[in-house]
Write a protein that holds these residues in place. Structure first.
Motif, PDB file in Angstrom:
ATOM      1  N   LEU A  19     -94.821 -51.270  11.459  1.00 52.19           N
ATOM      2  CA  LEU A  19     -95.543 -51.434  10.205  1.00 52.19           C
ATOM      3  C   LEU A  19     -97.031 -51.541  10.493  1.00 52.19           C
ATOM      4  O   LEU A  19     -97.476 -52.432  11.213  1.00 52.19           O
ATOM      5  N   ALA A  20     -97.815 -50.616   9.919  1.00 50.86           N
ATOM      6  CA  ALA A  20     -99.274 -50.642  10.041  1.00 50.86           C
ATOM      7  C   ALA A  20     -99.859 -51.336   8.820  1.00 50.86           C
ATOM      8  O   ALA A  20     -99.480 -51.030   7.684  1.00 50.86           O
ATOM      9  N   THR A  21    -100.789 -52.269   9.040  1.00 52.89           N
ATOM     10  CA  THR A  21    -101.319 -53.078   7.943  1.00 52.89           C
ATOM     11  C   THR A  21    -102.823 -52.948   7.750  1.00 52.89           C
ATOM     12  O   THR A  21    -103.334 -53.315   6.695  1.00 52.89           O
ATOM     13  N   ARG A  22    -103.557 -52.449   8.761  1.00 53.96           N
ATOM     14  CA  ARG A  22    -105.007 -52.309   8.622  1.00 53.96           C
ATOM     15  C   ARG A  22    -105.369 -50.973   7.985  1.00 53.96           C
ATOM     16  O   ARG A  22    -104.670 -49.972   8.148  1.00 53.96           O
ATOM     17  N   HIS A  23    -106.503 -50.973   7.280  1.00 51.54           N
ATOM     18  CA  HIS A  23    -106.969 -49.796   6.547  1.00 51.54           C
ATOM     19  C   HIS A  23    -107.061 -48.565   7.443  1.00 51.54           C
ATOM     20  O   HIS A  23    -106.557 -47.492   7.104  1.00 51.54           O
ATOM     21  N   ALA A  30     -93.949 -51.274   1.827  1.00 50.68           N
ATOM     22  CA  ALA A  30     -94.331 -49.952   2.319  1.00 50.68           C
ATOM     23  C   ALA A  30     -93.105 -49.048   2.323  1.00 50.68           C
ATOM     24  O   ALA A  30     -91.991 -49.493   2.623  1.00 50.68           O
ATOM     25  N   ALA A  31     -93.310 -47.781   1.982  1.00 49.83           N
ATOM     26  CA  ALA A  31     -92.199 -46.843   1.885  1.00 49.83           C
ATOM     27  C   ALA A  31     -92.611 -45.497   2.487  1.00 49.83           C
ATOM     28  O   ALA A  31     -93.731 -45.332   2.974  1.00 49.83           O
ATOM     29  N   PHE A  32     -91.697 -44.545   2.461  1.00 42.21           N
ATOM     30  CA  PHE A  32     -91.940 -43.184   2.959  1.00 42.21           C
ATOM     31  C   PHE A  32     -92.432 -43.190   4.409  1.00 42.21           C
ATOM     32  O   PHE A  32     -93.572 -42.837   4.708  1.00 42.21           O
ATOM     33  N   GLU A  63    -101.553 -59.215  14.455  1.00 42.15           N
ATOM     34  CA  GLU A  63    -100.582 -58.220  14.922  1.00 42.15           C
ATOM     35  C   GLU A  63    -100.566 -57.035  13.943  1.00 42.15           C
ATOM     36  O   GLU A  63     -99.616 -56.843  13.206  1.00 42.15           O
ATOM     37  N   PRO A  64    -101.635 -56.256  13.912  1.00 35.06           N
ATOM     38  CA  PRO A  64    -101.802 -55.236  12.868  1.00 35.06           C
ATOM     39  C   PRO A  64    -100.750 -54.139  12.866  1.00 35.06           C
ATOM     40  O   PRO A  64    -100.526 -53.503  11.836  1.00 35.06           O
ATOM     41  N   VAL A  65    -100.110 -53.923  13.999  1.00 31.00           N
ATOM     42  CA  VAL A  65     -98.971 -53.003  14.056  1.00 31.00           C
ATOM     43  C   VAL A  65     -97.800 -53.798  14.625  1.00 31.00           C
ATOM     44  O   VAL A  65     -97.828 -54.230  15.778  1.00 31.00           O
ATOM     45  N   SER A  66     -96.788 -54.017  13.797  1.00 29.58           N
ATOM     46  CA  SER A  66     -95.709 -54.910  14.190  1.00 29.58           C
ATOM     47  C   SER A  66     -94.354 -54.285  13.892  1.00 29.58           C
ATOM     48  O   SER A  66     -94.256 -53.262  13.202  1.00 29.58           O
ATOM     49  N   ARG A  67     -93.298 -54.924  14.387  1.00 31.49           N
ATOM     50  CA  ARG A  67     -91.941 -54.422  14.198  1.00 31.49           C
ATOM     51  C   ARG A  67     -91.317 -55.073  12.964  1.00 31.49           C
ATOM     52  O   ARG A  67     -91.402 -56.291  12.775  1.00 31.49           O
ATOM     53  N   VAL A  82     -92.751 -45.092  11.526  1.00 32.41           N
ATOM     54  CA  VAL A  82     -93.875 -45.968  11.214  1.00 32.41           C
ATOM     55  C   VAL A  82     -94.032 -46.051   9.699  1.00 32.41           C
ATOM     56  O   VAL A  82     -94.075 -45.026   9.011  1.00 32.41           O
ATOM     57  N   LEU A  83     -94.107 -47.265   9.187  1.00 38.74           N
ATOM     58  CA  LEU A  83     -94.424 -47.524   7.781  1.00 38.74           C
ATOM     59  C   LEU A  83     -95.891 -47.928   7.689  1.00 38.74           C
ATOM     60  O   LEU A  83     -96.419 -48.580   8.597  1.00 38.74           O
ATOM     61  N   ALA A  84     -96.540 -47.551   6.602  1.00 41.55           N
ATOM     62  CA  ALA A  84     -97.950 -47.889   6.413  1.00 41.55           C
ATOM     63  C   ALA A  84     -98.121 -48.554   5.055  1.00 41.55           C
ATOM     64  O   ALA A  84     -97.759 -47.975   4.028  1.00 41.55           O
TER      65      ALA A  84
END
Length: 399
Positions: free
Chosen positions: A47-51, A286-288, A32-36, A309-311
């Motif tokens: 939240l984005a987790t992949r490069h 993750a911030a900003f 789930e690379p982009v999740s809540r 969206v947080l990355a």
């Protein structure tokens, strides 16, 4: 489009544990690379987790930092900081960044390297005179970047005790109360406003005087922007590097084979710094956040206009599709496209300065302390708590 569980997970997923990255990020990258997620304060976010997705959030103009102003942005602390260059988009962000960027070019930073090396040499000599054991944070990691940024910006080094205390206000999540945060930020701004007035009367060959000239003679920034920039440069110019030096030393001391390989050839230090930047998860979370200005597909998920969206830089730097054996420290890594300094318009302005200081710090310590090691058992190292960044509170070493 991918179906995502709409119920946000509590974020961060776990309490910070030294420099260990929560393994749940790896699960998310696969499943789930982009999740809540839901941070302690503010609205729920993606939240984005992949490069690749993290790079997109940082670089795509459809994701905005300026849009956070006036929003209940996702955050780890009660008091949002919604002013300054970090909450701007181009072209306003570009206008301010240009005013200071020339002080941090690779060429200008290389001109500062001999001075940084002399500072490190002085600190090393003082350490050897004192003898072990001693706290590497207090005796080396803090004074090196503090001295460099003070001289560059034009801040009296003798005031370091005050602004070190005040700097915690910009990184605290729960270490300080909301009242303390507000008080310390007010004291830091008042201090910097006083320095600005001093430089107006007696200009010097420093960055603060150059910014004042850009304000007073060229009308390139407002008085508030001048103050925000000056405070931000002082805090960011020492705090993260002062944390990463002991982080890097801790990692090397707990990876003795990598340490010995590095010690054998000082020319390996620049590449080692890049791998350590990739490997060490500096941020607790993750911030900003960025807000979508229009509907955007990200990682197979539809992000609606107006959603934050947080990355995660730390997760991106452990992406198995980009880095072979991503969870392993490998100072021999040939290709290293880490984003430890961020990406896009808000890529760390002081990245070249930080790289140079980290290279100087490691080079000096490896040269002068052949048997450097922890003076306590590894589980007994004391770590910061209640802060946006992770690192040793102190790092007792011997040799």
């Amino acid at each position: 489009m991918t179906t995502v569980d709409p119920t946000p997970r509590t974020y961060p997923f776990s309490a910070p544990d030294r420099l260990r990255l929560d393994p749940f990020y790896a699960e998310l990258r696969k499943q789930e690379p982009v999740s809540r997620v839901q941070l302690p304060y503010g609205e729920a976010a993606w939240l984005a987790t992949r490069h690749s997705d993290v790079r997109t959030v940082f670089a795509d103009p459809r994701f905005s930092r300026a849009a956070t102003v006036g929003k209940d942005e996702p955050r780890a602390r009660p008091n949002p900081q919604q002013t300054g260059i970090l909450t701007m988009d181009p072209p306003e962000h570009t206008r301010l960044r240009k005013l200071v960027a020339k002080a941090f070019t690779a060429r200008r930073v290389e001109q500062l390297r001999p001075r940084a090396q002399r500072i490190a040499d002085d600190l090393s000599r003082a350490m050897r005179r004192s003898g072990p054991p001693l706290d590497l944070v207090e005796e080396f990691a803090l004074p090196l970047p503090i001295t460099v940024i003070c001289e560059l910006l034009g801040v009296p080094y003798e005031d370091r005790t005050d602004f070190r205390v005040w700097s915690d206000a910009f990184l605290s999540t729960s270490k300080l109360s909301e009242q303390q945060v507000n008080d310390y930020i007010g004291q830091m701004r008042a201090y910097m406003a006083g320095l600005v007035e001093q430089r107006r009367e007696r200009p010097a060959d420093d960055l603060l005087s150059a910014l004042i000239q850009a304000r007073d003679e060229q009308d390139k920034l407002s008085e508030t922007e001048l103050l925000d920039l000056s405070v931000g440069l002082l805090v960011a110019g020492h705090e993260t590097t002062a944390t990463q030096i002991p982080n890097f030393v801790y990692v090397l001391l707990t990876h003795p084979e990598e340490l010995e390989w590095l010690r054998a050839d000082p020319d390996r230090i620049p590449a080692a710094v890049e791998e350590l930047m990739r490997f060490v998860p500096l941020g607790v979370n993750a911030a900003f956040p960025r807000y979508a200005l229009e509907d955007v597909e990200l990682g197979g998920v539809l992000i609606r206009a107006g959603e934050p969206v947080l990355a995660s830089l730390a997760s991106a730097n452990r992406d198995e599709s980009v880095f072979e054996e991503a969870d392993r420290l490998d100072l021999r890594r040939d290709s290293n496209s880490h984003i430890g300094f961020g990406h896009g318009p808000h890529h760390c302005l002081g990245a070249q300065l930080a790289r140079m200081e980290l290279q100087v710090a490691l080079g000096t310590l490896l040269r002068d302390f052949e048997n450097l090691r922890l003076a306590v058992e590894e589980p007994d190292v004391s770590w910061k708590t209640g802060m946006l960044v992770r690192g040793p509170r102190d790092l007792p070493v011997t040799w």
